[in-house]
Design a protein around this motif. Structure first.
Motif, short mmCIF file in Angstrom:
data_model
loop_
_atom_site.label_atom_id
_atom_site.label_comp_id
_atom_site.label_asym_id
_atom_site.label_seq_id
_atom_site.Cartn_x
_atom_site.Cartn_y
_atom_site.Cartn_z
N VAL A 930 -3.26 -28.81 -13.63
CA VAL A 930 -4.18 -29.73 -13.65
C VAL A 930 -5.46 -29.81 -12.36
O VAL A 930 -5.36 -28.99 -12.17
CB VAL A 930 -3.52 -30.88 -12.14
N PRO A 931 -6.51 -30.27 -12.52
CA PRO A 931 -7.76 -30.35 -11.52
C PRO A 931 -7.57 -29.21 -10.96
O PRO A 931 -7.07 -30.08 -10.04
CB PRO A 931 -8.17 -32.03 -11.86
N GLY A 932 -8.39 -28.70 -10.22
CA GLY A 932 -8.13 -27.48 -8.99
C GLY A 932 -7.71 -27.31 -8.66
O GLY A 932 -7.79 -26.21 -7.86
N GLN A 933 -6.62 -27.00 -9.30
CA GLN A 933 -5.26 -26.06 -9.35
C GLN A 933 -6.28 -24.64 -9.96
O GLN A 933 -6.51 -24.18 -10.65
CB GLN A 933 -4.36 -25.99 -10.55
N GLU A 934 -5.70 -23.93 -9.15
CA GLU A 934 -5.55 -21.91 -9.35
C GLU A 934 -5.21 -21.54 -10.51
O GLU A 934 -3.84 -22.43 -11.39
CB GLU A 934 -5.22 -21.42 -7.84
N ASP A 935 -5.30 -20.77 -11.24
CA ASP A 935 -4.91 -20.07 -11.98
C ASP A 935 -3.63 -19.34 -11.75
O ASP A 935 -3.91 -18.62 -10.58
CB ASP A 935 -5.65 -18.56 -12.93
N PRO A 936 -3.21 -19.53 -13.20
CA PRO A 936 -1.56 -18.16 -12.18
C PRO A 936 -2.04 -17.82 -12.26
O PRO A 936 -2.91 -16.96 -13.39
CB PRO A 936 -0.66 -18.46 -13.20
N VAL A 937 -1.88 -16.10 -12.07
CA VAL A 937 -1.58 -14.31 -12.01
C VAL A 937 -0.08 -13.46 -12.27
O VAL A 937 0.50 -13.89 -12.10
CB VAL A 937 -2.12 -14.43 -10.62
N ASP A 938 -0.64 -12.64 -12.76
CA ASP A 938 0.20 -11.53 -13.14
C ASP A 938 1.19 -11.41 -11.66
O ASP A 938 2.61 -11.43 -11.62
CB ASP A 938 -0.07 -10.82 -14.15
N VAL A 939 0.37 -10.42 -10.96
CA VAL A 939 0.73 -10.61 -9.47
C VAL A 939 0.28 -11.52 -8.98
O VAL A 939 -1.72 -11.13 -8.45
CB VAL A 939 0.33 -9.04 -9.25
N LEU A 940 1.10 -11.50 -7.76
CA LEU A 940 0.51 -12.26 -6.52
C LEU A 940 0.43 -11.15 -5.65
O LEU A 940 1.39 -10.38 -4.74
CB LEU A 940 0.86 -14.00 -6.47
N ARG A 941 -0.98 -11.19 -5.03
CA ARG A 941 -1.03 -10.40 -3.33
C ARG A 941 -1.59 -11.33 -2.28
O ARG A 941 -2.17 -11.70 -2.98
CB ARG A 941 -2.09 -9.00 -4.12
N TYR A 942 -1.27 -11.22 -0.87
CA TYR A 942 -1.58 -11.37 -0.24
C TYR A 942 -2.04 -10.56 0.92
O TYR A 942 -1.12 -9.94 1.29
CB TYR A 942 -1.20 -13.13 -0.06
N HIS A 943 -3.19 -11.24 1.67
CA HIS A 943 -3.17 -9.55 2.23
C HIS A 943 -3.95 -10.32 3.37
O HIS A 943 -5.49 -11.69 3.18
CB HIS A 943 -4.25 -8.92 2.17
N THR A 944 -3.78 -10.46 4.73
CA THR A 944 -4.57 -10.98 5.66
C THR A 944 -5.97 -10.34 6.15
O THR A 944 -6.67 -10.42 6.92
CB THR A 944 -3.46 -11.14 7.26
N HIS A 945 -5.72 -9.36 6.58
CA HIS A 945 -6.64 -8.20 6.59
C HIS A 945 -6.49 -6.99 5.39
O HIS A 945 -5.64 -6.94 4.82
CB HIS A 945 -6.61 -7.35 7.69
N LYS A 946 -7.66 -6.13 5.19
CA LYS A 946 -7.62 -5.08 4.54
C LYS A 946 -6.46 -4.26 5.18
O LYS A 946 -6.27 -3.61 6.00
CB LYS A 946 -9.52 -4.43 4.60
N PRO A 947 -5.99 -3.75 3.74
CA PRO A 947 -4.24 -2.38 3.96
C PRO A 947 -4.90 -1.50 4.31
O PRO A 947 -6.63 -1.03 3.89
CB PRO A 947 -4.36 -2.21 2.00
N VAL A 948 -3.99 -0.81 5.24
CA VAL A 948 -4.78 0.48 5.64
C VAL A 948 -4.19 1.53 4.92
O VAL A 948 -3.46 1.36 4.33
CB VAL A 948 -3.83 0.86 7.14
N ASN A 949 -4.65 2.58 4.66
CA ASN A 949 -4.61 3.30 3.81
C ASN A 949 -3.91 4.69 4.81
O ASN A 949 -4.25 5.32 5.27
CB ASN A 949 -5.53 4.40 3.45
N LEU A 950 -2.31 5.16 4.06
CA LEU A 950 -1.66 5.51 5.33
C LEU A 950 -1.95 6.85 4.31
O LEU A 950 -1.14 7.93 5.14
CB LEU A 950 -0.67 5.11 4.53
N LYS A 951 -2.53 7.29 3.50
CA LYS A 951 -3.15 8.77 2.92
C LYS A 951 -3.38 10.17 4.24
O LYS A 951 -4.22 9.23 4.28
CB LYS A 951 -3.30 9.25 1.50
N SER A 952 -2.55 10.33 4.41
CA SER A 952 -3.07 11.96 5.74
C SER A 952 -4.27 12.30 4.67
O SER A 952 -4.80 12.67 3.51
CB SER A 952 -2.37 12.97 5.64
#
Length: 952
Positions: A930-952
Motif C-alpha cells: 500500500v502507499p507509504g509502506q516500507e519495502d521488505p528486506v532480506d534481513v531486518l536489522r534495528y539499532h538504537t545506537h551504533k553497535p560497539v565493536n567487541l574486537k580487541s
C-alpha cells in the motif's frame, strides 16, 4: 577486550512499565527506551500475571514495533479500482473521519442494523460494545464465536465462571491437574509458572490432547484422545464415579441444583421444567418434614435422590435422579466410551478413580473462619485438590458446549469448584447463572439499544428474532440456528451479508479481524465473496472499513483503511468491565500508556471511536448542550461511569485517589497506574478466597463493587432449565415462541439436552468417514499468536514454515515419507502441503500450526517469503456451512447451541502427491504494497545506537 569499554550510555535511557500485547496474556513488561526507540523489553517482576517471566513473543515486541508491515496513513480505495487489488490513495484523517461519520450518520438515522461492526482479538470489548449499543446496531460482536465461546458459555450457564479469564487452577495446592485441549499460545506465561509449581509440588499432570507438544510434552501422562470426543470421555468418568458412589454428596446438596425437583411428564407441556412455587422458587423434598418445600431455604434436609408427586399431582424427580439415570446407562461405560474416544477402558476407569482418590483421600483443610450465604459460620475451607483447565480443543467443535459442560459436571461431582486445590474463579466472576443480561433486540433510528448487543437468553422469548421467527442479526446469533450465541458468529458475517440473508447491510467495519485469511473458514470463497457484485454492478457489501496497525490480508479488500497504533504507542485500559487480569485472590486491572511517539500518521482506534461518538451525539458521549462529553480516550476512561462510582479502572478512584473499586472519578488516575508499574491489584481477605459462589462476605462485596446485581448465592446448574425450554420449543410443547422450520425443531430436540450430553460433531455426521478417515486440527505454537506474529523477524527465525504433522507409523503404512509432499482433501476443497512424521499425535489425526501461511506480499514480507511459498492454511479445507442436505436450508458449521465455529470438526483424506508435484497449493496473487509502506528486506536489522565493536 580493551579495558573500560563502554557498551552504551545509560544516561540516555529511560525505563517504563506497561502491559504486553503480543498475545492475550497481558503480562507486565519493563521497556527500556532510548531516543524514542525501544532498546529492549523484559518482564516486570512485580506484575501479578507473569512475575517477571516473559516469553519469546513478549521479548519480540521490539521487532513488531519496527515491522515494515505497519500502515502509515489513512487510505481510500482508488476510484475505479477493484476491491482486493490493493490500489489505494492516501487521504487525511479529517477526510477519513468525515467520510465515515457522514456514512454512519445516514445509516443511524434510517436503519441502524445496516451497520455491522465486528472486532477481532482486541482487548477493549467493553468500549466497542458500548459504542455499538449507543449507535443502536445489534450487529456487533467480538471474535469469541470462532475462538472459545463454547468454553465460556458452558461455564456461565452452569457455574457462573469458566476457564482461563474467568478462573484458574489452584496451582499452589492442587495435587492432580488435568489439561484438556489447550493450545500453547493462550495464557502461556501463567500456565508455565503454574505447571512448574505442579511439577515441583509432586502433583500429577495429565494432558488430554490428540497432539503432544508444548505443555503436553511435560505431562506425566498423555492421553491421545480422538478429536471431538472429550465430552464422552468426561461423561464416562462421571459414569465411573456414580457407579461407585464416589462424589461429594454435601457439595452437591448445598451448592448445586442436584436436589431440585423436575417435572416428569414426557410428551406434555412443562415436561423437564423445575417444579416451582407461586413465587418461582425451585422446590425440593425435605426428608425431615417429608414435604415438598422451597429448595432455596437453608434450614432444610433435601433429598438428593427420589421420585415424588407434586401438590398438583404431577410426578417429579430430583435432578440427581435424572443425572444418575442418564449416566449410569451402559453407553457411558468405559468399555463403550473407549471405542468412541480411541482409548482403553482401563485408562478411562483409572483416571476417574485417581481423581476420586485425590479428591476424597487427600483432602485439604485450611483453617479460616468464614460465613456462608445463609449465615452459617464455618471454621475451615474444605479443599478437593483436583483441578482442570480447558480451551479451544474443547471449544472448537460443534459439540463443544456440551463437552465443556461435561467437564464442569465432573468437577462439581468431585467438589472441586472454587475450593483449595481446585478450579477457582477470578473477579468479576462468578456471576449468577447465567448472568442477568439479555441481548438487545429492538432498534430505532438515532436511538441507543436498551441493553447490550450481546447477552444471555434464558428462554425462547429472549431470542433476537422478528414476529415470524426470522433472525434480526446479520450473523443470525440468538436465532433458532444458534440460540445461546453469547459471542456472535463472526465467521458468518461475510457469507450472510453477501447473500443478503437475512438482509443486506450497508457498511461493515472490521477491527483487528483478518477475515479474508486466517480468521475465516473457506478462505478462497470468502475472498471471492468480498469482491462479489450484484446485477447492478455494485458490491454486495457496499462499504468495507478495515482498522488495523499492519497490512494484513484483509486490508487489500477495504474501501477505507484506518491505520491504528501499536500497543507501545497508545493508552489502553484492561478493565474489570471487560477482560481483566485478576487472580483468584485478587481482582486486578491494568493499562498501557504511550511509550513511543508514532512516526506515522496513525491514530488509536479508541480515540477515533470517541471522536465519532461525539460527532454522532451518542447520549453517553454527549453533554446536554450537544457538545462532546469527553476530550478523548484518556478522559473517557477517567470520567465514564457505568453506574455511580464504577468506571473502567478500579484503582485510585475518588478525587483524592484514595478509594479503590468504587469511587468518583480521579483526574490523576492514569498517573497513579503509571507510578504503580501499569497495574492495580486489590487483595481479598483470606475469608473471601474460596467458595465465592456461597461466601456471604464475598457476595455482599461483589454486589457493592458492581460485579453482581445481587448478593444471592450462585447455584450450580447441573441441569439447565434454559436448555429444556428450548427443547420443549422444538417439540412444540412450549408456551411461547416455537420454530417452524423442521431443521430448527430437530436441532433443538437433539442437541439441547438439559444435562451435559455427547453427540458426534455435526460435520462428521454428514461426511463419509471411510472416504475421509483423518481428523484434521490446528494448533497454535507458543512463539506465535493467532496471525499476528508470522511477520516478526525474531519469531520467524523460530518457525517460518508449517508442515502437516502425521503419526509416524500411520505415515509409513501409507508409504508417506518424512517431508514428502501430499494432497489433503476435504468435502470442501484440497490443498498440497509438506508432511512431517512424528510420534506424538493420535494415529487418526493430522495437524498443523495455525496462521503461519501468509498471502504473498502481505505483512511486509518479501513476495518469496517461506510463509507464502511453503506455509499453508488449513482454512481452505473448512466450510463455514455444513454439507448440504436435501430439502434443508444451508446451516452454519457451528455448535447448534452457541454458534461456535467448528474449526476442529474437519475430516480429510491424505494421499501422496505425484512425482514432481511440489510446492504449496493453492496460491494467490501477490498483494501489492500500500502507499507509504516500507519495502521488505532480506534481513531486518534495528539499532538504537551504533553497535560497539567487541574486537580487541
Amino acid at each position: 577486550m580493551p579495558s573500560g569499554l563502554k557498551f552504551e550510555d545509560h544516561s540516555k535511557q529511560q525505563i517504563k512499565y506497561t502491559t504486553c500485547y503480543m498475545c492475550a496474556c497481558r503480562c507486565g513488561i519493563k521497556v527500556t527506551l532510548e531516543d524514542n526507540k525501544v532498546r529492549f523489553i523484559q518482564g516486570n517482576r512485580d506484575h501479578p500475571i507473569n512475575r517477571g517471566v516473559l516469553c519469546a513473543k513478549g521479548s519480540a515486541g521490539i521487532m513488531k514495533q519496527y515491522s515494515p508491515a505497519k500502515l502509515r496513513n489513512p487510505l481510500l480505495r482508488k476510484p475505479g479500482s477493484e476491491r482486493g487489488s490493493s490500489e489505494f490513495v492516501e487521504i487525511s484523517w479529517d477526510e477519513a473521519i468525515n467520510l465515515l461519520t457522514d456514512r454512519l450518520a445516514k445509516i443511524r438515522a434510517t436503519d441502524p442494523k445496516k451497520l455491522a461492526f465486528f472486532t477481532g482479538r482486541d482487548q477493549m470489548q467493553a468500549l466497542t460494545g458500548l459504542w455499538a449499543q449507543q449507535y443502536g446496531t445489534i450487529n456487533w460482536s467480538a471474535h469469541g464465536g470462532f475462538c472459545s465461546v463454547n468454553m465460556a458459555s458452558a461455564g456461565l450457564y452452569m457455574l457462573g465462571h469458566a476457564f482461563w479469564e474467568f478462573g484458574d487452577p489452584d496451582w499452589d495446592l492442587t495435587k492432580y491437574f488435568m489439561l484438556w485441549g489447550v493450545a500453547e499460545d493462550h495464557n502461556s506465561n501463567p500456565i508455565k509458572i503454574g505447571l512448574e509449581k505442579v511439577k515441583r509440588n509432586g502433583a500429577k499432570f495429565v494432558s488430554i490432547n490428540p497432539v503432544r507438544t508444548g505443555y503436553s510434552a511435560i505431562a506425566d501422562e498423555w492421553v491421545p484422545i480422538r478429536p471431538g470426543t472429550d465430552g464422552m470421555l468426561a461423561l464416562s468418568m462421571v459414569h465411573v464415579l456414580l457407579s461407585r458412589e464416589l462424589f461429594d454428596w454435601e457439595f452437591m446438596v448445598r451448592y448445586s441444583n442436584a436436589p431440585f425437583l423436575v417435572v416428569d411428564t414426557p410428551g406434555k407441556p412443562g415436561h423437564g421444567l423445575m417444579l416451582r412455587d407461586a413465587d418461582g422458587k425451585p422446590q425440593a423434598f425435605d426428608m425431615e418434614k417429608q414435604a415438598i418445600i422451597n429448595g432455596m431455604q437453608a434450614d432444610i434436609t433435601p433429598a438428593l435422590f427420589g421420585e415424588y408427586t407434586a401438590p398438583d399431582g404431577r410426578p417429579v424427580k430430583t435432578v440427581m435422579t435424572l443425572l444418575a439415570e442418564k449416566y449410569l446407562d451402559e453407553q457411558y461405560a468405559p468399555e463403550n466410551a473407549a471405542k468412541v474416544c480411541g482409548l482403553s477402558a482401563e485408562t478411562i476407569e483409572r483416571l476417574a478413580l485417581e481423581m476420586a482418590h485425590v479428591a476424597f483421600k487427600e483432602t485439604i483443610e485450611i483453617d479460616c473462619e468464614w460465613t456462608d450465604w445463609a449465615g452459617r459460620k464455618q471454621t475451615k475451607f474444605i479443599g478437593r485438590p483436583v483441578s482442570m483447565h480447558a480451551m479451544r480443543g474443547i471449544s472448537a467443535h460443534s459439540n463443544g458446549f456440551q463437552a465443556a459442560r461435561a467437564i464442569h459436571l465432573l468437577q462439581v461431582l468431585l467438589g472441586t469448584i472454587d475450593v483449595p486445590g481446585g478450579f477457582r474463579s477470578k473477579a468479576p466472576y462468578p456471576k449468577h447463572v447465567p448472568p442477568p443480561v439479555k441481548p438487545a433486540r429492538d432498534m430505532a433510528p438515532n436511538t441507543p439499544l436498551k441493553s447490550p448487543p450481546l447477552g444471555f437468553p434464558t428462554a425462547p422469548e429472549d431470542l433476537v428474532i422478528d414476529a415470524q421467527g426470522n433472525p434480526l442479526r446479520i450473523d443470525k446469533a440468538y436465532s433458532w440456528e444458534a440460540p445461546l450465541a453469547n459471542h456472535g458468529l463472526m465467521h458468518m458475517v461475510v457469507t450472510n451479508a453477501v447473500n443478503a440473508d437475512p438482509y443486506a447491510i450497508d457498511t461493515l467495519i472490521f477491527f483487528m479481524a483478518n477475515m479474508s485469511w486466517n480468521s475465516t473458514m473457506n478462505t478462497k470463497n470468502v475472498m471471492d465473496m468480498l469482491r462479489s457484485k450484484g446485477e447492478d454492478g455494485e458490491y454486495k457489501i457496499p462499504f468495507l472499513v478495515v482498522v488495523d496497525a499492519f497490512q494484513s490480508e484483509i486490508v487489500s479488500f477495504a474501501d477505507l483503511v484506518l491505520p491504528d497504533t501499536t500497543y507501545l504507542e497508545r493508552y489502553d485500559a484492561i478493565s474489570l468491565l471487560d477482560r481483566p487480569i485478576s487472580e483468584p485472590d485478587a481482582p486486578a486491572d491494568s493499562i498501557r500508556h504511550e511509550l513511543i511517539k508514532p512516526d506515522r500518521n496513525v491514530r488509536p482506534w479508541q480515540e477515533v471511536m470517541i471522536d465519532i461518538a461525539g460527532r454522532l451525539k451518542f447520549p453517553a458521549f454527549t453533554k446536554e448542550d450537544g457538545t462532546p462529553k469527553f476530550a478523548g480516550y484518556k478522559d473517557f476512561i477517567i470520567n465514564y461511569q457505568k453506574s455511580p462510582g464504577i468506571g473502567f479502572l478500579a484503582g485510585w478512584r475518588g478525587k483524592d485517589g484514595e478509594s479503590h473499586m468504587v469511587g468518583e472519578p480521579n483526574p490523576l488516575q492514569w498517573e497513579k497506574y503509571i507510578e504503580n508499574g501499569g497495574f492495580f491489584q486489590y487483595h481479598l481477605p483470606k475469608s473471601m478466597h474460596y467458595y465465592k459462589f456461597a461466601n456471604r462476605d464475598y457476595l455482599e462485596w461483589a454486589k457493592k463493587v458492581g460485579f453482581n446485581g445481587s448478593s444471592d448465592p450462585i447455584v450450580f446448574e447441573l441441569y439447565s432449565e434454559t436448555l429444556q425450554k428450548f427443547r420443549l420449543a422444538g417439540q412444540g410443547l412450549y408456551d411461547g415462541p416455537k420454530p417452524t422450520d423442521p431443521a430448527d425443531r430437530e436441532r433443538l430436540v437433539k442437541y439441547f439436552d438439559p444435562l451435559p450430553d455427547f453427540y458426534k460433531p455435526l460435520e462428521e455426521q454428514r461426511v463419509d468417514e471411510e472416504e475421509y478417515p483423518f481428523h484434521a486440527i490446528n494448533q497454535r505454537p507458543m512463539m506465535m499468536y493467532h496471525s499476528w506474529d508470522a511477520q516478526n523477524a525474531w519469531l520467524r527465525q523460530i518457525v517460518a514454515q508449517n508442515f502437516l504433522y502425521m503419526n509416524r507409523e500411520q505415515g509409513e503404512r501409507m508409504g508417506i515419507q518424512d517431508q514428502a509432499w501430499v494432497w489433503v482433501e476435504s468435502h470442501n476443497g484440497k490443498i498440497r502441503v509438506q508432511v512431517k512424521l512424528m510420534e506424538g499425535v493420535q494415529e487418526n489425526t493430522v495437524w498443523t500450526w495455525n496462521a503461519i501461511g501468509k498471502q504473498s506480499g502481505a505483512w511486509g514480507l518479501k513476495d518469496t517469503a517461506p510463509e507464502a511459498t511453503r506455509g499453508f492454511l488449513m482454512n481452505h479445507l473448512i466450510s463455514e456451512l455444513l454439507p448440504a442436505k436435501q430439502g434443508e436450508r444451508r446451516l452454519t458449521n457451528s455448535d447448534p447451541v452457541t454458534g461456535q465455529a467448528a474449526w476442529y470438526d474437519l475430516r480429510v483424506k491424505v494421499y501422496p502427491a505425484a512425482p514432481g508435484e511440489e510446492g504449496v497449493w493453492p496460491t494467490f496473487e501477490t498483494v501489492k504494497r500500500v502507499p507509504g509502506q516500507e519495502d521488505p528486506v532480506d534481513v531486518l536489522r534495528y539499532h538504537t545506537h551504533k553497535p560497539v565493536n567487541l574486537k580487541s
